[in-house]
Design a protein around this motif. Structure first.
Motif, PDB file in Angstrom:
ATOM      1  N   UNK A   1       0.806  -1.198   0.183  1.00 16.65           N
ATOM      2  CA  UNK A   1      -0.075   0.094   0.051  1.00 16.65           C
ATOM      3  C   UNK A   1       0.781   1.209   0.003  1.00 16.65           C
ATOM      4  N   UNK A   2       0.632   2.191  -0.804  1.00 18.64           N
ATOM      5  CA  UNK A   2       1.197   3.576  -0.906  1.00 18.64           C
ATOM      6  C   UNK A   2       0.616   4.691  -0.249  1.00 18.64           C
ATOM      7  N   UNK A   3       1.345   5.352   0.655  1.00 20.32           N
ATOM      8  CA  UNK A   3       0.553   6.318   1.263  1.00 20.32           C
ATOM      9  C   UNK A   3       1.464   7.707   1.169  1.00 20.32           C
ATOM     10  N   UNK A   4       1.003   8.850   1.216  1.00 17.59           N
ATOM     11  CA  UNK A   4       1.736  10.168   0.949  1.00 17.59           C
ATOM     12  C   UNK A   4       1.791  10.747   2.403  1.00 17.59           C
ATOM     13  N   UNK A   5       3.080  11.105   2.574  1.00 18.48           N
ATOM     14  CA  UNK A   5       3.315  11.566   4.052  1.00 18.48           C
ATOM     15  C   UNK A   5       4.024  13.113   3.932  1.00 18.48           C
TER      16      UNK A   5
END
Length: 132
Positions: A61-65
């Motif tokens: 899963x890719x998340x932006x932070x």
């Protein structure tokens, strides 16, 4: 039927390595996944994409932070020789630890009349006979 993952930019992203979002996907400003929907959109040069492992998706899963919410890198995985050494050291430490002395079990006298165990007082609880 064969189920396959999608083919897009997320496939080439390495696991647990922060990558600048502007280098991956150009576009409009977007939000940090931790800041939430109420936060102001940030420029893509201020956000990091992190691909994490997920038990429900083998692709991850890719998340932006944002820089404030950038997750720490995962703990290093212990190699098999290191794990074997740690286990043997722990086993040796347990073997070298002083052991408590074994106390033999107290053999209680038995009443010759009732054949029941007599308490430490020496008097049978069933017939009242004194047993030495």
């Amino acid at each position: 039927m064969k189920i396959t993952g999608s083919s897009d930019w997320r496939e080439d992203l390495p696991f647990d390595v922060p990558v600048l979002v502007a280098d991956l996907v150009p576009g409009e400003p977007t939000r940090c996944s931790e800041c939430g929907i109420a936060s102001e959109p940030r420029d893509r040069t201020e956000l990091w994409a992190v691909k994490r492992r997920n038990p429900k998706s083998h692709a991850g899963v890719v998340r932006f932070h944002c820089a404030l919410h950038l997750p720490p890198p995962p703990a290093p995985v212990e190699s098999e020789p290191d794990a074997r050494l740690r286990r043997s050291t722990a086993r040796a430490a347990r073997a070298a630890a002083p052991r408590r002395p074994v106390v033999p079990e107290r053999i209680a006298p038995v009443c010759p009349t009732c054949f029941v165990e007599v308490p430490p007082t020496g008097v049978c609880g069933m017939c009242g006979e004194r047993v030495a």
